[in-house]
Write a protein that holds these residues in place. Structure first.
Motif, PDB file in Angstrom:
ATOM      1  N   TYR A 108     -57.135  42.171  31.143  1.00 47.77           N
ATOM      2  CA  TYR A 108     -56.066  42.723  30.302  1.00 47.77           C
ATOM      3  C   TYR A 108     -56.285  44.215  30.019  1.00 47.77           C
ATOM      4  O   TYR A 108     -55.343  45.006  30.185  1.00 47.77           O
ATOM      5  CB  TYR A 108     -55.903  41.899  29.010  1.00 47.77           C
ATOM      6  N   VAL A 153     -46.688  39.362  33.871  1.00 41.95           N
ATOM      7  CA  VAL A 153     -47.919  38.600  34.081  1.00 41.95           C
ATOM      8  C   VAL A 153     -47.743  37.226  33.444  1.00 41.95           C
ATOM      9  O   VAL A 153     -47.328  37.137  32.281  1.00 41.95           O
ATOM     10  CB  VAL A 153     -49.131  39.298  33.429  1.00 41.95           C
ATOM     11  N   MET A 171     -47.535  38.692  38.505  1.00 42.35           N
ATOM     12  CA  MET A 171     -48.956  38.335  38.643  1.00 42.35           C
ATOM     13  C   MET A 171     -49.204  37.029  37.880  1.00 42.35           C
ATOM     14  O   MET A 171     -48.789  36.902  36.724  1.00 42.35           O
ATOM     15  CB  MET A 171     -49.797  39.470  38.046  1.00 42.35           C
ATOM     16  N   ILE A 182     -52.163  34.690  36.473  1.00 38.85           N
ATOM     17  CA  ILE A 182     -53.609  34.621  36.248  1.00 38.85           C
ATOM     18  C   ILE A 182     -53.977  33.184  35.888  1.00 38.85           C
ATOM     19  O   ILE A 182     -53.574  32.677  34.829  1.00 38.85           O
ATOM     20  CB  ILE A 182     -54.059  35.587  35.124  1.00 38.85           C
ATOM     21  N   TYR A 219     -54.313  35.426  40.700  1.00 34.74           N
ATOM     22  CA  TYR A 219     -55.695  35.795  40.363  1.00 34.74           C
ATOM     23  C   TYR A 219     -56.430  34.540  39.892  1.00 34.74           C
ATOM     24  O   TYR A 219     -56.044  33.925  38.905  1.00 34.74           O
ATOM     25  CB  TYR A 219     -55.722  36.856  39.247  1.00 34.74           C
ATOM     26  N   HIS A 229     -44.633  42.240  28.585  1.00 37.37           N
ATOM     27  CA  HIS A 229     -44.522  41.794  29.981  1.00 37.37           C
ATOM     28  C   HIS A 229     -45.315  40.502  30.233  1.00 37.37           C
ATOM     29  O   HIS A 229     -45.372  40.034  31.361  1.00 37.37           O
ATOM     30  CB  HIS A 229     -45.054  42.879  30.929  1.00 37.37           C
ATOM     31  N   PHE A 230     -45.967  39.968  29.179  1.00 37.22           N
ATOM     32  CA  PHE A 230     -46.836  38.797  29.373  1.00 37.22           C
ATOM     33  C   PHE A 230     -46.142  37.497  28.957  1.00 37.22           C
ATOM     34  O   PHE A 230     -45.470  37.442  27.933  1.00 37.22           O
ATOM     35  CB  PHE A 230     -48.147  38.968  28.582  1.00 37.22           C
ATOM     36  N   GLY A 287     -49.906  34.236  32.204  1.00 30.77           N
ATOM     37  CA  GLY A 287     -51.253  33.733  31.952  1.00 30.77           C
ATOM     38  C   GLY A 287     -51.172  32.216  31.881  1.00 30.77           C
ATOM     39  O   GLY A 287     -50.286  31.683  31.204  1.00 30.77           O
ATOM     40  N   GLY A 310     -55.990  32.352  32.070  1.00 34.13           N
ATOM     41  CA  GLY A 310     -55.501  33.435  31.221  1.00 34.13           C
ATOM     42  C   GLY A 310     -56.087  33.445  29.815  1.00 34.13           C
ATOM     43  O   GLY A 310     -55.952  34.443  29.094  1.00 34.13           O
ATOM     44  N   LEU A 353     -55.506  46.133  33.273  1.00 33.15           N
ATOM     45  CA  LEU A 353     -54.072  46.170  33.573  1.00 33.15           C
ATOM     46  C   LEU A 353     -53.363  47.167  32.660  1.00 33.15           C
ATOM     47  O   LEU A 353     -52.460  47.887  33.088  1.00 33.15           O
ATOM     48  CB  LEU A 353     -53.451  44.774  33.403  1.00 33.15           C
TER      49      LEU A 353
END
Ligand code: NAD
Length: 483
Positions: A23, A41, A8, A10, A117, A80-81, A43, A13, A26
């Protein structure tokens, strides 16, 4: 719940929406297992953040919105970011972004699935869409894009934006988000209308006198004066939220609950939306601006607002359809800043019937959307000790415990994007129709402005808006139910 592999991205972010809504939502979906091992993800924003700093921000966002969390879960989720410093106008940044997305796709086995997004100022949406296309950012699996509101400023700009987005995405993969469609009571409109014979059988012009929708905001424009002055209440609230509500109230019954059938029913209805003429706008619409108080500024004195501004902070209006179950029934709506309280409420006002008691009230069905969530029907009965009719409410409401379990609109809608359900998103043909209506009103107002005689009602703050809005009703027996 199925674990959906996806990368994903964003855009925005570091922004407010990402922090307060995306956030935490999610995280909830992560906890439920919808996105788990195979997701990452990215950002993006202009600031020079590190991955680690974004992870701290994500972790803060979760702590700010959850009373109790498992710290290991938060840590695992935040890992995961990834952060990519990115100016959306710089082509080279998209090349770097693509490289990172591909690396993460391999690392997380995301099967080429991409979700974009757009959580930034709307003026950037077109630029981002064009770069996604030109730099081939889409993956080899599914490619979906979520577009925040507002989608365009008028029909022409919305068409242009749509063209830029459809260069890379099919209509089925474009999720035009309106968080009102994720609200509990808005999602209750269809079951209320279609499962209750008591309600379904009176849903017609024979029994319904009018429908009234109020989206009242307590706050003024605050720090958003500069943006708001280019938008106004009609574009900010009616074009999206109010028209979504109107459509759900007036559409024919869909043949089933699939996204296609629901959108088909909406589109069938919207063909018969009456677009107002300039004369009708003059008669059926009221625009207003709030005045100041001892402690607050008048709209025209707010920071970054043009002192000669004609932008409305309040609008009331009327609309009708020529087909559908409530063809011909007037639908009145109003929305604005600095009402006496924050409230979203729908009143379905039923016609009076002749009766031997003379004084009976009409039955009304009220749906309170915010801040409370309930439906109530006013009903007449007899007084206990004296002659006469007493009026009571029959209420359908949720307990506090139940309400605490209701997911935030963003969580619901993000879930729908992951599982590819576009029922509660706006189809292009619906949005186009809404803009046709809004443009007709804006054009009529613009002509009045140019002629030098705009009628802009000035209203006292923290009440119910301008009194002129009492004059838009078709008959003298009609009035605002919520006062
Ligand atoms: P915001 O101003 O807080 O965030 C904007 C983001 O864009 C920031 O991350 C900023 O760094 C980034 N940005 C700005 N210029 C950039 C550039 N040139 N290149 C790269 N990044 C850049 O805005 P927000 O409140 O988060 O709103 C985002 C969108 O969401 C808007 O369309 C808004 O209408 C919509 N929305 C927001 C909310 C909310 O509660 N905040 C609610 C509904 C809809």
């Amino acid at each position: 719940m199925k674990n959906i592999p996806v990368i994903m991205i964003i855009f925005g972010g570091s922004g407010d929406l990402a922090h307060r809504k995306l956030y935490p939502s999610l995280f909830n979906l992560y906890e439920q297992g919808l996105i788990h091992d195979n997701f990452a993800v990215i950002g993006t924003a202009r600031r020079p953040w590190s991955h680690e700093y974004l992870r701290e921000q994500v972790s803060d966002a979760i702590h700010e919105t959850h009373d109790q969390v498992d710290e290991n879960e938060v840590k695992a989720f935040a890992s995961h970011f990834y952060y990519q410093s990115h100016d959306v106008t710089n082509v080279e940044h998209y090349v770097t972004l693509k490289k990172l997305a591909q690396e993460l796709d391999d690392r997380y086995s995301a099967q080429g699935n991409c979700l974009f997004y757009m959580a930034m100022a709307p003026r950037f949406f077109g630029t981002i869409a064009t770069h996604i296309n030109d730099q081939h950012l889409t993956g080899s699996g599914f490619n979906r894009i979520v577009v925040e509101k507002p989608f365009g400023h008028d029909l022409v700009s919305a068409e242009q934006l749509n063209k830029e987005i459809t260069a890379s995405f099919d209509e089925n993969d474009i999720f035009r988000i309106d968080h009102y469609l994720g609200k509990e009571m808005i999602q209750n409109i269809m079951p209320m209308r279609f499962t209750n014979p008591l309600i379904k059988n009176i849903w017609s012009g024979e029994y319904i006198k009018n429908i009234q929708i109020t989206l009242a905001e307590r706050l003024g424009v605050e720090a958003r004066g500069g943006y708001y002055d280019t938008s106004g209440a009609l574009r900010d609230m009616v074009q999206n939220h109010i028209f979504q509500i109107i459509t759900l109230l007036a559409m024919p019954e869909p043949k089933d609950l699939s996204s296609d059938s629901v959108h088909q029913a909406k589109q069938e209805l919207l063909k018969s939306l009456i677009i107002p003429t300039p004369e009708e706008v003059k008669k059926n619409f009221v625009r207003g601006q709030y005045l100041g108080s001892d402690t607050t500024f008048a709209y025209k004195k707010e920071p970054n607002v043009d002192p000669d501004s004609t932008t409305e902070t309040y609008v009331a209006g009327k609309t009708k359809f020529t087909s559908g179950p409530i063809a011909g029934v007037p639908i009145y709506f109003r929305t604005g800043k600095e009402f006496k309280e924050k409230k979203t409420r729908i009143d379905i006002v039923l016609k009076h019937i002749n009766n031997p008691y003379g004084q009976a009230h009409s039955n009304n069905i009220t749906i309170e959307v915010d801040p409370e969530s309930k439906i109530y029907i006013t009903i007449n009965g007899k007084k206990i000790d004296e002659p006469g009719i007493r009026r009571e409410d029959l209420t359908y409401a949720f307990s506090k415990e139940e309400m605490a379990k209701v997911p935030d609109g963003y969580e619901r809608l993000l879930h729908d994007v992951f599982v590819n359900d576009s029922t509660n998103f706006t189809h292009w043909s619906e949005l186009k129709r809404y803009w046709e209506f809004i443009d007709a009103v804006e054009d009529a107002w613009q002509k009045e402005n140019e002629a030098g005689n705009p009628e802009i009602a000035q209203y006292l703050p923290y009440r119910m808006g301008p009194k002129e809005a009492d004059n838009i009703f078709e008959s003298p027996t009609e009035h605002w139910i919520y006062e």
